[in-house]
Design a protein around this motif. Sequence first.
Motif, PDB file in Angstrom:
ATOM      1  N   ASP A  47       0.809  -1.217   0.000  1.00 54.47           N
ATOM      2  CA  ASP A  47       0.000   0.000   0.000  1.00 54.47           C
ATOM      3  C   ASP A  47       0.843   1.268   0.000  1.00 54.47           C
ATOM      4  O   ASP A  47       0.294   2.370  -0.017  1.00 54.47           O
ATOM      5  CB  ASP A  47      -0.967   0.002   1.183  1.00 54.47           C
ATOM      6  CG  ASP A  47      -0.260  -0.014   2.526  1.00 54.47           C
ATOM      7  OD1 ASP A  47       0.942  -0.347   2.563  1.00 54.47           O
ATOM      8  OD2 ASP A  47      -0.903   0.302   3.550  1.00 54.47           O
ATOM      9  N   GLN A  48       2.154   1.121   0.011  1.00 48.35           N
ATOM     10  CA  GLN A  48       3.044   2.279  -0.057  1.00 48.35           C
ATOM     11  C   GLN A  48       3.557   2.442  -1.492  1.00 48.35           C
ATOM     12  O   GLN A  48       4.365   1.635  -1.965  1.00 48.35           O
ATOM     13  CB  GLN A  48       4.219   2.111   0.898  1.00 48.35           C
ATOM     14  CG  GLN A  48       3.811   1.980   2.355  1.00 48.35           C
ATOM     15  CD  GLN A  48       5.009   1.822   3.265  1.00 48.35           C
ATOM     16  OE1 GLN A  48       6.075   2.372   3.011  1.00 48.35           O
ATOM     17  NE2 GLN A  48       4.837   1.055   4.333  1.00 48.35           N
ATOM     18  N   PRO A  49       3.113   3.480  -2.197  1.00 46.38           N
ATOM     19  CA  PRO A  49       3.537   3.660  -3.591  1.00 46.38           C
ATOM     20  C   PRO A  49       5.048   3.759  -3.747  1.00 46.38           C
ATOM     21  O   PRO A  49       5.595   3.302  -4.761  1.00 46.38           O
ATOM     22  CB  PRO A  49       2.853   4.972  -3.999  1.00 46.38           C
ATOM     23  CG  PRO A  49       1.678   5.087  -3.086  1.00 46.38           C
ATOM     24  CD  PRO A  49       2.118   4.499  -1.790  1.00 46.38           C
ATOM     25  N   ALA A  54      10.060   1.856  -6.132  1.00 46.81           N
ATOM     26  CA  ALA A  54      11.468   1.475  -6.015  1.00 46.81           C
ATOM     27  C   ALA A  54      11.707   0.073  -6.562  1.00 46.81           C
ATOM     28  O   ALA A  54      12.669  -0.164  -7.313  1.00 46.81           O
ATOM     29  CB  ALA A  54      11.910   1.563  -4.555  1.00 46.81           C
ATOM     30  N   LEU A  55      10.823  -0.857  -6.218  1.00 49.73           N
ATOM     31  CA  LEU A  55      10.984  -2.225  -6.706  1.00 49.73           C
ATOM     32  C   LEU A  55      10.776  -2.301  -8.213  1.00 49.73           C
ATOM     33  O   LEU A  55      11.504  -3.001  -8.923  1.00 49.73           O
ATOM     34  CB  LEU A  55       9.999  -3.145  -5.995  1.00 49.73           C
ATOM     35  CG  LEU A  55      10.275  -3.400  -4.515  1.00 49.73           C
ATOM     36  CD1 LEU A  55       9.134  -4.178  -3.875  1.00 49.73           C
ATOM     37  CD2 LEU A  55      11.585  -4.147  -4.337  1.00 49.73           C
ATOM     38  N   ARG A  56       9.775  -1.566  -8.715  1.00 52.44           N
ATOM     39  CA  ARG A  56       9.523  -1.594 -10.164  1.00 52.44           C
ATOM     40  C   ARG A  56      10.716  -1.033 -10.932  1.00 52.44           C
ATOM     41  O   ARG A  56      11.115  -1.585 -11.972  1.00 52.44           O
ATOM     42  CB  ARG A  56       8.266  -0.795 -10.492  1.00 52.44           C
ATOM     43  CG  ARG A  56       7.912  -0.857 -11.988  1.00 52.44           C
ATOM     44  CD  ARG A  56       6.709  -0.001 -12.317  1.00 52.44           C
ATOM     45  NE  ARG A  56       6.997   1.427 -12.211  1.00 52.44           N
ATOM     46  CZ  ARG A  56       6.492   2.231 -11.291  1.00 52.44           C
ATOM     47  NH1 ARG A  56       5.665   1.747 -10.374  1.00 52.44           N
ATOM     48  NH2 ARG A  56       6.792   3.516 -11.268  1.00 52.44           N
ATOM     49  N   MET A  57      11.302   0.037 -10.429  1.00 49.23           N
ATOM     50  CA  MET A  57      12.423   0.650 -11.135  1.00 49.23           C
ATOM     51  C   MET A  57      13.612  -0.292 -11.221  1.00 49.23           C
ATOM     52  O   MET A  57      14.234  -0.430 -12.281  1.00 49.23           O
ATOM     53  CB  MET A  57      12.817   1.947 -10.437  1.00 49.23           C
ATOM     54  CG  MET A  57      11.798   3.074 -10.593  1.00 49.23           C
ATOM     55  SD  MET A  57      12.250   4.567  -9.682  1.00 49.23           S
ATOM     56  CE  MET A  57      13.780   5.013 -10.521  1.00 49.23           C
ATOM     57  N   VAL A  58      13.924  -0.975 -10.124  1.00 53.84           N
ATOM     58  CA  VAL A  58      15.074  -1.860 -10.149  1.00 53.84           C
ATOM     59  C   VAL A  58      14.796  -3.106 -10.989  1.00 53.84           C
ATOM     60  O   VAL A  58      15.683  -3.626 -11.667  1.00 53.84           O
ATOM     61  CB  VAL A  58      15.514  -2.229  -8.716  1.00 53.84           C
ATOM     62  CG1 VAL A  58      14.538  -3.187  -8.056  1.00 53.84           C
ATOM     63  CG2 VAL A  58      16.910  -2.838  -8.720  1.00 53.84           C
ATOM     64  N   ALA A  72      -2.432  -2.186  -4.413  1.00 51.44           N
ATOM     65  CA  ALA A  72      -2.361  -1.458  -3.153  1.00 51.44           C
ATOM     66  C   ALA A  72      -3.042  -2.205  -2.022  1.00 51.44           C
ATOM     67  O   ALA A  72      -3.011  -1.749  -0.879  1.00 51.44           O
ATOM     68  CB  ALA A  72      -2.988  -0.074  -3.312  1.00 51.44           C
ATOM     69  N   ASN A  73      -3.648  -3.353  -2.330  1.00 51.87           N
ATOM     70  CA  ASN A  73      -4.251  -4.177  -1.285  1.00 51.87           C
ATOM     71  C   ASN A  73      -4.299  -5.624  -1.763  1.00 51.87           C
ATOM     72  O   ASN A  73      -4.020  -5.928  -2.927  1.00 51.87           O
ATOM     73  CB  ASN A  73      -5.653  -3.665  -0.919  1.00 51.87           C
ATOM     74  CG  ASN A  73      -6.588  -3.647  -2.115  1.00 51.87           C
ATOM     75  OD1 ASN A  73      -6.869  -4.663  -2.721  1.00 51.87           O
ATOM     76  ND2 ASN A  73      -7.070  -2.449  -2.469  1.00 51.87           N
ATOM     77  N   GLY A  74      -4.679  -6.502  -0.833  1.00 50.04           N
ATOM     78  CA  GLY A  74      -4.649  -7.921  -1.146  1.00 50.04           C
ATOM     79  C   GLY A  74      -5.628  -8.342  -2.217  1.00 50.04           C
ATOM     80  O   GLY A  74      -5.321  -9.210  -3.046  1.00 50.04           O
TER      81      GLY A  74
END
Length: 256
Positions: A47-49, A54-58, A72-74
């Motif tokens: 839920d934290q953009p 950060a993960l998408r960029m790497v 953003a949720n389950g």
Amino acid sequence: MTEPAAAPPTEQPTAEQPTGSVTPDPAPDPDPDPVPDALVRVVLADDQPLVRTALRMVMTDTPDLVVVGEAANGAEAVRLVEETGADVVVMDLRMPGTDGIEATRLVTSGPTGARVVVLTTFDDDDHVYGALHAGASGFLVKDMALDDILAAVRVVASGDALIAPGVTRRLIKEFTDRPRRPSAPPRRGTEGITDREREVLTLVGRGLSNTEIAAELHISIATAKTYLTRLLAKLDARDRVQLVIIAYEAGLVSAA
């Protein structure tokens, strides 16, 4: 006087022989952005953009991983897994609505075969043990190096589990020490395994790798892997993480 030869009859068009040229139907447009089968498809659920970004960029700069969805949720995570055919979900636990534990249970019990890596804060998250019981194949700590996170995703995608001797073992020990809630799943027994398999299960519970188990028991690494495969089948365990949980629940490994 010879009569002129009759002109050959004009061939009449038939249904099989149209009078004009026919332009074939154009081929359907290919998928504009296909994902090669060799890539690991990843869904990021947090839920934290900023964490997702950060993960998408790497992962964008990583040739063997591709982010196919963000949630953003389950509930969104479960839907995206079904829509994208994701291989791995990097799952936060504390999310609004459907939390990470319930989403993990829905993903791992579903037909897609997707695997879940829990994304958590080790010091204050008291739901990790429940997530492992729900079928998670391991966990990541949010302050891990990004390279370690990528490596963890690859490990889980390959069918293995995150059971490092350090962090994972301490985590499971912490939660197996705590009083069990009334709603917690019943403990599973180890009936039906041999004495040697029980030895191997004990070492797995202590967090040893296959190489370390082989050295401890003076067997080959291939034999250690064979014992592990048998344990997974006999104990109906999804992966190595669940074997660790079983070892603790059966009292084979001390929490001290």
